[in-house]
Design a protein around this motif. Structure first.
Motif, PDB file in Angstrom:
ATOM      1  N   TYR A  27      17.173  16.394 -21.228  1.00  0.00           N
ATOM      2  CA  TYR A  27      18.517  16.527 -20.664  1.00  0.00           C
ATOM      3  C   TYR A  27      18.486  16.244 -19.165  1.00  0.00           C
ATOM      4  CZ  TYR A  27      23.050  18.548 -19.502  1.00  0.00           C
ATOM      5  OH  TYR A  27      24.328  18.730 -19.041  1.00  0.00           O
ATOM      6  N   GLU A  28      17.428  16.720 -18.494  1.00  0.00           N
ATOM      7  CA  GLU A  28      17.330  16.502 -17.048  1.00  0.00           C
ATOM      8  C   GLU A  28      17.186  15.025 -16.697  1.00  0.00           C
ATOM      9  OE1 GLU A  28      15.558  20.596 -17.871  1.00  0.00           O
ATOM     10  OE2 GLU A  28      15.485  18.607 -18.782  1.00  0.00           O
ATOM     11  N   GLU A  29      16.562  14.258 -17.585  1.00  0.00           N
ATOM     12  CA  GLU A  29      16.350  12.832 -17.341  1.00  0.00           C
ATOM     13  C   GLU A  29      17.572  11.989 -17.685  1.00  0.00           C
ATOM     14  OE1 GLU A  29      11.552  12.663 -18.402  1.00  0.00           O
ATOM     15  OE2 GLU A  29      13.073  12.383 -19.968  1.00  0.00           O
ATOM     16  N   MET A  30      18.505  12.558 -18.426  1.00  0.00           N
ATOM     17  CA  MET A  30      19.664  11.797 -18.867  1.00  0.00           C
ATOM     18  C   MET A  30      20.544  11.421 -17.675  1.00  0.00           C
ATOM     19  SD  MET A  30      22.403  12.910 -21.854  1.00  0.00           S
ATOM     20  CE  MET A  30      21.073  13.525 -22.890  1.00  0.00           C
ATOM     21  N   PRO A  31      20.929  10.150 -17.534  1.00  0.00           N
ATOM     22  CA  PRO A  31      21.799   9.753 -16.430  1.00  0.00           C
ATOM     23  C   PRO A  31      23.080  10.586 -16.394  1.00  0.00           C
ATOM     24  CG  PRO A  31      20.954   7.822 -17.561  1.00  0.00           C
ATOM     25  CD  PRO A  31      20.567   9.003 -18.393  1.00  0.00           C
ATOM     26  N   LYS A  32      23.594  10.819 -15.198  1.00  0.00           N
ATOM     27  CA  LYS A  32      24.792  11.652 -15.039  1.00  0.00           C
ATOM     28  C   LYS A  32      25.950  11.141 -15.869  1.00  0.00           C
ATOM     29  CE  LYS A  32      24.214  13.721 -10.463  1.00  0.00           C
ATOM     30  NZ  LYS A  32      24.789  13.810  -9.072  1.00  0.00           N
ATOM     31  N   ALA A  33      26.104   9.825 -15.929  1.00  0.00           N
ATOM     32  CA  ALA A  33      27.229   9.251 -16.673  1.00  0.00           C
ATOM     33  C   ALA A  33      27.166   9.611 -18.156  1.00  0.00           C
ATOM     34  CB  ALA A  33      27.248   7.731 -16.508  1.00  0.00           C
ATOM     35  N   LEU A  34      25.946   9.764 -18.697  1.00  0.00           N
ATOM     36  CA  LEU A  34      25.790  10.181 -20.086  1.00  0.00           C
ATOM     37  C   LEU A  34      25.967  11.685 -20.241  1.00  0.00           C
ATOM     38  CD1 LEU A  34      22.761   8.030 -21.326  1.00  0.00           C
ATOM     39  CD2 LEU A  34      25.089   7.966 -22.204  1.00  0.00           C
ATOM     40  N   ARG A  35      25.382  12.443 -19.326  1.00  0.00           N
ATOM     41  CA  ARG A  35      25.491  13.904 -19.403  1.00  0.00           C
ATOM     42  C   ARG A  35      26.933  14.365 -19.320  1.00  0.00           C
ATOM     43  NH1 ARG A  35      21.169  14.603 -15.476  1.00  0.00           N
ATOM     44  NH2 ARG A  35      22.713  15.483 -14.063  1.00  0.00           N
ATOM     45  N   ALA A  36      27.769  13.613 -18.612  1.00  0.00           N
ATOM     46  CA  ALA A  36      29.161  14.017 -18.403  1.00  0.00           C
ATOM     47  C   ALA A  36      30.031  13.828 -19.639  1.00  0.00           C
ATOM     48  CB  ALA A  36      29.757  13.233 -17.235  1.00  0.00           C
ATOM     49  N   LEU A  37      29.555  13.067 -20.617  1.00  0.00           N
ATOM     50  CA  LEU A  37      30.371  12.789 -21.800  1.00  0.00           C
ATOM     51  C   LEU A  37      30.418  13.995 -22.732  1.00  0.00           C
ATOM     52  CD1 LEU A  37      29.118   9.186 -22.660  1.00  0.00           C
ATOM     53  CD2 LEU A  37      31.170   9.830 -21.375  1.00  0.00           C
ATOM     54  N   GLN A  38      31.557  14.168 -23.395  1.00  0.00           N
ATOM     55  CA  GLN A  38      31.745  15.275 -24.322  1.00  0.00           C
ATOM     56  C   GLN A  38      30.959  15.042 -25.608  1.00  0.00           C
ATOM     57  OE1 GLN A  38      33.566  18.224 -24.005  1.00  0.00           O
ATOM     58  NE2 GLN A  38      33.585  17.655 -21.856  1.00  0.00           N
ATOM     59  N   VAL A  39      30.422  16.146 -26.158  1.00  0.00           N
ATOM     60  CA  VAL A  39      29.677  16.098 -27.411  1.00  0.00           C
ATOM     61  C   VAL A  39      30.486  16.734 -28.540  1.00  0.00           C
ATOM     62  CG1 VAL A  39      27.566  16.790 -28.606  1.00  0.00           C
ATOM     63  CG2 VAL A  39      27.487  16.153 -26.179  1.00  0.00           C
ATOM     64  N   SER A  40      30.866  17.976 -28.358  1.00  0.00           N
ATOM     65  CA  SER A  40      31.546  18.707 -29.436  1.00  0.00           C
ATOM     66  C   SER A  40      32.968  18.195 -29.640  1.00  0.00           C
ATOM     67  CB  SER A  40      31.574  20.201 -29.124  1.00  0.00           C
ATOM     68  OG  SER A  40      32.293  20.449 -27.939  1.00  0.00           O
ATOM     69  N   GLY A  41      33.438  18.349 -30.850  1.00  0.00           N
ATOM     70  CA  GLY A  41      34.827  18.001 -31.143  1.00  0.00           C
ATOM     71  C   GLY A  41      35.103  16.529 -31.357  1.00  0.00           C
ATOM     72  N   THR A  42      34.050  15.722 -31.546  1.00  0.00           N
ATOM     73  CA  THR A  42      34.283  14.293 -31.774  1.00  0.00           C
ATOM     74  C   THR A  42      34.673  14.084 -33.229  1.00  0.00           C
ATOM     75  OG1 THR A  42      32.697  13.671 -30.062  1.00  0.00           O
ATOM     76  CG2 THR A  42      33.279  11.987 -31.671  1.00  0.00           C
ATOM     77  N   GLN A  43      35.954  13.822 -33.446  1.00  0.00           N
ATOM     78  CA  GLN A  43      36.468  13.646 -34.788  1.00  0.00           C
ATOM     79  C   GLN A  43      37.449  12.480 -34.813  1.00  0.00           C
ATOM     80  OE1 GLN A  43      35.651  15.416 -37.790  1.00  0.00           O
ATOM     81  NE2 GLN A  43      36.651  13.542 -38.498  1.00  0.00           N
ATOM     82  N   LEU A  44      37.106  11.437 -35.538  1.00  0.00           N
ATOM     83  CA  LEU A  44      37.991  10.288 -35.702  1.00  0.00           C
ATOM     84  C   LEU A  44      38.714  10.389 -37.037  1.00  0.00           C
ATOM     85  CD1 LEU A  44      35.694   7.551 -34.176  1.00  0.00           C
ATOM     86  CD2 LEU A  44      37.806   8.434 -33.224  1.00  0.00           C
ATOM     87  N   PRO A  45      39.855   9.733 -37.160  1.00  0.00           N
ATOM     88  CA  PRO A  45      40.670   9.907 -38.365  1.00  0.00           C
ATOM     89  C   PRO A  45      40.067   9.239 -39.586  1.00  0.00           C
ATOM     90  CG  PRO A  45      41.614   8.233 -36.938  1.00  0.00           C
ATOM     91  CD  PRO A  45      40.493   8.852 -36.160  1.00  0.00           C
ATOM     92  N   ASP A  46      40.367   9.836 -40.741  1.00  0.00           N
ATOM     93  CA  ASP A  46      40.005   9.175 -41.997  1.00  0.00           C
ATOM     94  C   ASP A  46      40.814   7.887 -42.089  1.00  0.00           C
ATOM     95  OD1 ASP A  46      38.275  11.195 -42.766  1.00  0.00           O
ATOM     96  OD2 ASP A  46      39.883  12.343 -43.719  1.00  0.00           O
ATOM     97  N   GLY A  47      40.253   6.908 -42.685  1.00  0.00           N
ATOM     98  CA  GLY A  47      40.929   5.624 -42.847  1.00  0.00           C
ATOM     99  C   GLY A  47      40.088   4.747 -43.732  1.00  0.00           C
TER     100      GLY A  47
END
Length: 219
Positions: free
Chosen positions: A93-113
């Motif tokens: 996690y410490e090595e992960m670039p800031k731009a990646l660390r800033a992205l949201q993880v939880s709650g990623t849900q795309l619609p059924d289709g």
């Protein structure tokens, strides 16, 4: 994820105005994850990770952030239908670039289709539909299954998969159907989750289905 854990970041494009279908996004995340490993130029960042738990984190980005990150992603952009995903080398996690660390993880849900029609020779990742996993969780489990399958291939088969565009399809299956497909000869390794998020420990989540034999020619 603990700060010292080694994890591979996977980024999904989430366009709120025109979102991709859930299953296409899951397939794209899985294929991007393995593409990054398949196209590696050195084993330094991968050696311990790939023979361990090969932990992954699926993060979401809007169009502008995704475009910037994609320019540096070793996986290249993997496209399935309207879904797009990229993946990076594993690190702490410490090595992960800031731009990646800033992205949201939880709650990623795309619609059924309706998922995009896949090519007939693409590996089929079977997801345990009884679990009702979010797009992010399903993407990580599908990526585990696809990597486990990829590691069973010969060098020639790996090259063929990469040259064919690193394609994959996803099929949900529930109950006895999931169990029967997992037990079939030729199925890829069964992924059993550690239970850190969303689902209980020691739950079977995904695998790559056995290839379908071509139909015999009519006589």
């Amino acid at each position: 994820m603990q700060p010292s854990d080694t994890v591979q970041p996977i980024v999904l494009l989430v366009d709120k105005e025109d979102p991709a279908a859930h299953l296409d996004a899951v397939a794209a995340a899985a294929a991007a994850s393995v593409s990054a490993y398949a196209r590696r130029e050195s084993d330094d960042a991968w050696e311990n990770w790939v023979f361990g738990r090969f932990t992954k984190t699926v993060r979401r980005a809007g169009p502008k952030a995704f475009e910037k990150l994609a320019a540096h992603a070793p996986s290249g952009i993997v496209v399935v239908g309207q879904a797009k995903a990229v993946a990076f080398e594993p690190g702490t996690y410490e090595e992960m670039p800031k731009a990646l660390r800033a992205l949201q993880v939880s709650g990623t849900q795309l619609p059924d289709g309706e998922p995009a029609p896949g090519t007939a020779d693409a590996p089929v990742i079977v997801l345990n539909a009884d679990l009702e996993m979010s797009t992010g969780k399903a993407g990580a489990q599908a990526a585990h299954a696809l990597l486990a399958w990829y590691l069973t291939l010969s060098t020639e088969e790996r090259i063929s998969w990469c040259d064919g565009g690193c394609r994959a399809r996803v099929r949900p299956a529930a109950g006895a159907d999931f169990s029967a497909l997992a037990a079939a000869a030729g199925a890829g390794p069964l992924i059993v989750d550690a239970g850190l998020t969303e689902i209980a420990p020691n739950t079977a989540t995904a695998f790559v289905a056995a290839p379908v034999a071509p139909a015999a020619p009519a006589t």
